[in-house]
Design an enzyme around this catalytic site. Structure first.
Site, PDB file in Angstrom:
ATOM      1  N   HIS A 100       0.067 -10.842  -0.159  1.00  0.00           N
ATOM      2  CA  HIS A 100       0.897  -9.709  -0.617  1.00  0.00           C
ATOM      3  C   HIS A 100       0.034  -8.446  -0.600  1.00  0.00           C
ATOM      4  O   HIS A 100      -1.164  -8.499  -0.875  1.00  0.00           O
ATOM      5  CB  HIS A 100       1.418  -9.991  -2.030  1.00  0.00           C
ATOM      6  CG  HIS A 100       2.444  -8.998  -2.471  1.00  0.00           C
ATOM      7  ND1 HIS A 100       2.114  -7.737  -2.907  1.00  0.00           N
ATOM      8  CD2 HIS A 100       3.807  -9.070  -2.511  1.00  0.00           C
ATOM      9  CE1 HIS A 100       3.235  -7.078  -3.208  1.00  0.00           C
ATOM     10  NE2 HIS A 100       4.263  -7.869  -2.973  1.00  0.00           N
ATOM     11  N   SER A 216      11.867  -2.817  -1.862  1.00  0.00           N
ATOM     12  CA  SER A 216      13.003  -2.097  -2.468  1.00  0.00           C
ATOM     13  C   SER A 216      14.355  -2.622  -2.017  1.00  0.00           C
ATOM     14  O   SER A 216      15.319  -1.860  -1.901  1.00  0.00           O
ATOM     15  CB  SER A 216      12.896  -0.588  -2.191  1.00  0.00           C
ATOM     16  OG  SER A 216      11.770  -0.061  -2.855  1.00  0.00           O
TER      17      SER A 216
END
Ligand code: PEP
Length: 254
Positions: A100, A216
């Site tokens: 990540h 998002s």
């Protein structure tokens, strides 16, 4: 051409939640999933290490998979504070997120380190969710495709297979910002990822690898993103912390 890929909606809870929060979020999702007998998607949650066992208990009997957010590449040993892939498999995890951008940035993880972690995850019979994505500067400089190609080549173990590999394309500038690339931009990157996977793993394996979009994603934009060819689900951060939003995103899978 129709492809044998079932969308995966995976929640990355990051460093959020105490036992009560994690338990109730997981039970809420579990109830929703149990009542959804015709789900066309797979659902997974990746809580912080401290909550994995409790969340696993809350998910018992549901079709929701358990995942983790990171691991150490070694099986065991003198690595204070670390957690191995074997320990995560022992807790019932099916997925482990590796590479990540928050790990790459905050812990200086290189592609080589990410590849070793992914290999450790695969060796334990789980699937690695391997994250890649460009910075805003790289996107503005027209380097997105080169960056993604190079991260993919450096982070995906050889050999890898559809059953033990998921790729998450996460533009760093889109994570937690409320901004997303256009659907054309997402389509372009995912097509490149599929082409690179085909070259690296062969068409037969590559066609089954799920390539998620992350950054998002929310109930409002999920439908457009998840409808794109070669977008096989989402890695969801903020919106995975409420059952309502996470479930609404999953419902957008077609
Ligand atoms: C993430 O961190 O993996 C992520 C996609 O976060 P968010 O959905 O909050 O942008």
């Amino acid at each position: 051409m129709s492809v044998p890929r079932r969308p995966l909606i995976a929640g990355n809870w990051k460093m959020n939640g105490l036992r009560a929060d994690g338990g109730s979020l997981a039970s809420g999702l579990s109830d929703l999933m149990k009542n959804k007998t015709d789900a066309v998607f797979d659902l997974a949650v990746c809580p912080p290490f401290t909550l994995i066992a409790a969340v696993g208990d809350a998910l018992a009997g549901s079709a929701i998979s358990l995942g983790a957010q990171d691991c150490h590449p070694a099986e065991n040993g003198a690595y204070t504070g670390d957690v191995s892939a074997a320990m995560l498999a022992d807790l019932g995890c099916d997925f482990v997120i590796v590479g990540h951008s928050e790990r790459r940035t905050n812990h200086e993880e290189t592609d080589t380190a990410v590849q070793a972690k992914a290999a450790a995850v695969q060796a334990q019979g789980m699937a690695a969710i391997i994250c890649i994505g460009e910075t805003e500067e790289q996107r503005d400089g027209g380097k997105t495709l080169d960056v993604v190609k190079s991260q993919l080549a450096g982070s995906v173990p050889e050999p890898s297979a559809a059953a033990n590999t998921v790729i998450a394309y996460e533009p760093i500038w889109a994570i937690g910002t409320g901004r997303t690339p256009s659907t054309d931009e997402v389509r372009e990157v995912h097509a490149l990822i599929r082409a690179e996977l085909t070259a690296a793993l062969g068409a037969e394996e590559a066609v089954g690898v799920r390539v998620l979009y992350g950054g998002s994603m929310n109930p409002e934009n999920a439908g457009d993103l998840l409808a794109l060819e070669d977008v096989d689900g989402g890695l969801i951060g903020g919106a995975s912390l409420t059952a309502e939003d996470f479930w609404a995103i999953a419902q957008s899978c077609v």
